[in-house]
Design a protein around this motif. Structure first.
Motif, short mmCIF file in Angstrom:
data_model
loop_
_atom_site.label_atom_id
_atom_site.label_comp_id
_atom_site.label_asym_id
_atom_site.label_seq_id
_atom_site.Cartn_x
_atom_site.Cartn_y
_atom_site.Cartn_z
N LYS A 1 9.21 -5.62 2.64
CA LYS A 1 7.69 -5.13 2.57
C LYS A 1 7.50 -4.36 1.27
O LYS A 1 8.48 -3.50 0.88
CB LYS A 1 7.43 -4.17 3.79
N PRO A 2 6.58 -4.55 0.60
CA PRO A 2 6.26 -3.62 -0.82
C PRO A 2 6.21 -2.19 -0.22
O PRO A 2 5.75 -1.71 0.59
CB PRO A 2 4.95 -4.42 -1.38
N ARG A 3 6.75 -1.36 -1.01
CA ARG A 3 6.53 0.00 -1.14
C ARG A 3 5.21 0.62 -1.74
O ARG A 3 4.98 0.12 -2.75
CB ARG A 3 7.83 0.62 -1.69
N VAL A 4 4.49 1.26 -1.03
CA VAL A 4 3.38 1.93 -1.60
C VAL A 4 3.34 3.18 -1.30
O VAL A 4 3.90 3.97 -0.30
CB VAL A 4 1.98 1.52 -1.03
N VAL A 5 2.62 3.90 -2.29
CA VAL A 5 2.49 5.41 -2.18
C VAL A 5 1.03 5.78 -2.00
O VAL A 5 0.16 5.41 -2.82
CB VAL A 5 3.01 6.04 -3.74
N VAL A 6 0.89 6.69 -1.03
CA VAL A 6 -0.60 7.32 -0.87
C VAL A 6 -0.65 8.73 -1.18
O VAL A 6 0.23 9.44 -0.56
CB VAL A 6 -0.87 7.14 0.44
N THR A 7 -1.35 9.03 -2.24
CA THR A 7 -1.30 10.41 -2.92
C THR A 7 -1.80 11.46 -2.21
O THR A 7 -1.41 12.60 -2.18
CB THR A 7 -1.66 10.37 -4.39
N ARG A 8 -2.61 11.19 -1.19
CA ARG A 8 -3.52 12.16 -0.59
C ARG A 8 -3.64 11.95 0.86
O ARG A 8 -3.49 10.91 1.15
CB ARG A 8 -5.02 12.53 -1.26
N GLU A 9 -3.87 12.87 1.70
CA GLU A 9 -4.08 12.66 3.20
C GLU A 9 -5.42 11.98 3.45
O GLU A 9 -6.45 12.03 2.75
CB GLU A 9 -4.51 13.96 3.83
N VAL A 10 -5.05 10.87 4.06
CA VAL A 10 -6.24 9.84 4.45
C VAL A 10 -6.20 9.58 5.96
O VAL A 10 -5.58 10.09 6.51
CB VAL A 10 -6.20 8.50 3.73
N PHE A 11 -7.07 9.01 6.39
CA PHE A 11 -7.36 8.57 7.98
C PHE A 11 -6.34 7.73 8.46
O PHE A 11 -5.56 6.90 7.75
CB PHE A 11 -8.76 8.06 8.18
N ASP A 12 -5.76 8.03 9.75
CA ASP A 12 -4.82 7.21 10.14
C ASP A 12 -4.94 5.73 10.33
O ASP A 12 -4.03 5.05 10.20
CB ASP A 12 -4.43 7.82 11.74
N ASP A 13 -6.07 5.49 10.53
CA ASP A 13 -6.26 3.84 10.52
C ASP A 13 -5.93 3.41 9.15
O ASP A 13 -5.40 2.03 9.15
CB ASP A 13 -7.58 3.53 10.95
N ALA A 14 -6.22 3.81 8.15
CA ALA A 14 -5.88 3.29 6.80
C ALA A 14 -4.29 3.29 6.76
O ALA A 14 -3.67 2.05 6.32
CB ALA A 14 -6.42 4.14 5.62
N ILE A 15 -3.74 4.39 7.14
CA ILE A 15 -2.15 4.36 7.02
C ILE A 15 -1.53 2.99 8.09
O ILE A 15 -0.72 2.67 7.74
CB ILE A 15 -1.54 5.76 7.44
N ASP A 16 -2.26 3.06 9.13
CA ASP A 16 -1.49 2.08 10.31
C ASP A 16 -1.74 0.68 9.62
O ASP A 16 -0.90 0.02 9.62
CB ASP A 16 -2.46 2.34 11.50
N TYR A 17 -3.02 0.54 8.91
CA TYR A 17 -3.15 -0.85 8.35
C TYR A 17 -2.13 -0.98 7.32
O TYR A 17 -1.59 -2.02 7.21
CB TYR A 17 -4.46 -0.93 7.86
N LEU A 18 -2.18 -0.15 6.24
CA LEU A 18 -0.96 -0.36 5.17
C LEU A 18 0.42 -0.56 5.86
O LEU A 18 1.23 -1.56 5.39
CB LEU A 18 -0.96 1.01 4.45
N SER A 19 0.61 0.20 6.88
CA SER A 19 1.87 0.26 7.53
C SER A 19 2.48 -1.10 7.96
O SER A 19 3.55 -1.61 8.02
CB SER A 19 2.25 1.21 8.53
N THR A 20 1.37 -1.92 8.46
CA THR A 20 1.74 -3.43 9.02
C THR A 20 2.01 -4.27 7.95
O THR A 20 2.63 -5.05 8.19
CB THR A 20 0.56 -3.80 9.67
N HIS A 21 1.68 -3.79 6.78
CA HIS A 21 2.02 -4.90 5.59
C HIS A 21 2.96 -4.26 4.51
O HIS A 21 3.45 -4.86 3.76
CB HIS A 21 0.69 -4.91 4.91
N CYS A 22 2.98 -2.82 4.67
CA CYS A 22 3.78 -2.25 3.54
C CYS A 22 4.86 -1.15 3.97
O CYS A 22 4.66 -0.73 5.02
CB CYS A 22 2.83 -1.60 2.50
N GLU A 23 5.72 -0.82 3.22
CA GLU A 23 6.40 0.44 3.55
C GLU A 23 5.82 1.62 3.02
O GLU A 23 5.59 1.57 1.68
CB GLU A 23 7.89 0.33 3.02
N VAL A 24 5.32 2.65 3.64
CA VAL A 24 4.37 3.69 3.07
C VAL A 24 4.88 4.86 2.94
O VAL A 24 5.81 5.43 3.65
CB VAL A 24 3.20 3.97 4.26
N HIS A 25 4.77 5.47 1.65
CA HIS A 25 5.28 6.85 1.45
C HIS A 25 3.99 7.76 1.23
O HIS A 25 3.41 7.56 0.31
CB HIS A 25 5.99 6.76 0.06
#
Ligand code: GLV
Length: 330
Positions: free
Chosen positions: A6-30
């Motif tokens: 999976k592509p690695r993505v960086v999320v720089t600030r706190e966001v809502f869990d649904d956005a992280i959950d969605y990202l996590s199904t497609h990406c490795e989230v940092h």
């Protein structure tokens, strides 16, 4: 066979869990665990081996940062404005840039209206008076404000948010004039009962002026001492777009000297620092860059950014690609 990495993505600030959950199904989230901007060095380190970045307007994405993250393919800003990103530098490196238009128009227009009403009716001034226990009784001539209804509203910047503001103004029986780089289509003007005028005419005729242009070199200090002097002495200025569109020093002076009646501000030059002169003025309503800040809208912005990022990293055209020309360079 191993599944593709999976592509690695960086999320720089706190966001809502649904956005992280969605990202996590497609990406490795940092995801940044602290809701504070990364320093430029920390952001560069986090991005060293990342393909995607989901960032906020508090993150500066410039050529120096890009030089230190060679694998980066996409930058998804959680904002409609993207003046925090050097788009040409991204394009030169083949990096897609996206923003979040549309989902925040109504909330941002609501806030611009709130600032206009609050300044006209002196809401924060009287609220602090009442909280201090200073109210001793009703008086006919107490705390007189000015009417928003039937007044002339000048909107500078007639994009989606400007149009949402004009729509609200109809409900207040306001006369709406606007200035924009390009005149909008006649059917939009007609629907919003909005008349196109020069910036000079807008400044001279408006009782209320709301700024809704994006920040860019061409709009830097669009409103300075000369423009403030062209406004009616009773005018109220609302900046709900970006710091830097107004020369804040000149605005402080104008408010002090009564060149205009008041101002409602959501954004500031150099925010979160702001000109200390504003703090001692009674004729200014100050809020901390909350234009789009309702739960529903901020959720929608984060989700829009997440969808843009996943699309970009999956080889699809992201719905809100800012630099479409980057696709031709592939
Ligand atoms: C907020 O300021 C935005 O640009 O979305």
């Amino acid at each position: 066979m191993n599944p593709p990495k999976k592509p690695r993505v960086v999320v720089t600030r706190e966001v809502f869990d649904d956005a992280i959950d969605y990202l996590s199904t497609h990406c490795e989230v940092h995801a940044n665990q602290v809701d504070a901007p990364y320093s430029p060095e920390a952001l560069a380190a986090a991005l060293a081996n990342a393909q995607g970045l989901m960032c906020a307007l508090t993150d500066k994405v410039d050529a120096a940062l890009l030089a230190s993250c060679p694998q980066l393919q996409a930058v998804a800003n959680i904002a409609v404005g993207y003046n925090n990103i050097d788009v040409p530098a991204c394009t030169a490196r083949g990096i897609q840039v996206t923003n979040t238009p549309g989902v925040l128009d109504d909330s941002t227009a609501d806030l611009a209206f709130a600032l206009m009403l609050a300044t006209a009716r002196r809401i924060t001034e009287v609220e602090s008076y009442i909280r201090q226990g200073a109210w001793t009784g009703w008086k006919l001539k107490q705390w007189l404000g000015v009417d928003v209804h039937h007044a002339t509203l000048g909107i500078v910047g007639m994009g989606r948010i400007g149009q949402a503001i004009a729509k609200r103004a109809q409900g207040f029986d306001m006369r709406v004039i606007y200035h924009n780089r390009k005149r909008v289509a006649p059917d939009i003007e007609q629907r919003l009962s909005a008349a196109f005028v020069s910036l000079g005419d807008l400044l001279a005729q408006s009782d209320f002026i709301i700024l809704q242009v994006p920040y860019a070199p061409e709009t830097h200090h669009l409103i300075g001492a000369a423009e403030l002097a062209m406004m009616k002495p009773g005018a109220i200025l609302v900046n709900s777009t970006r710091g830097g569109v107004v020369d804040d020093k000149a605005l402080v002076e104008a408010l002090k000297k009564g060149v205009i009646r008041g101002a409602g501000l959501d954004v500031y030059e150099g925010e979160p620092k702001l000109d200390a002169g504003f703090l001692s003025l009674k004729n200014v309503v100050l809020v901390p860059h909350i234009g789009s800040s309702t739960e529903a809208t901020r959720r929608a912005m984060a989700m829009t950014a997440a969808r843009n990022l996943v699309a970009a990293l999956s080889g699809e055209r992201p719905p809100n690609l800012v630099n479409g020309e980057v696709l031709a360079l592939r």
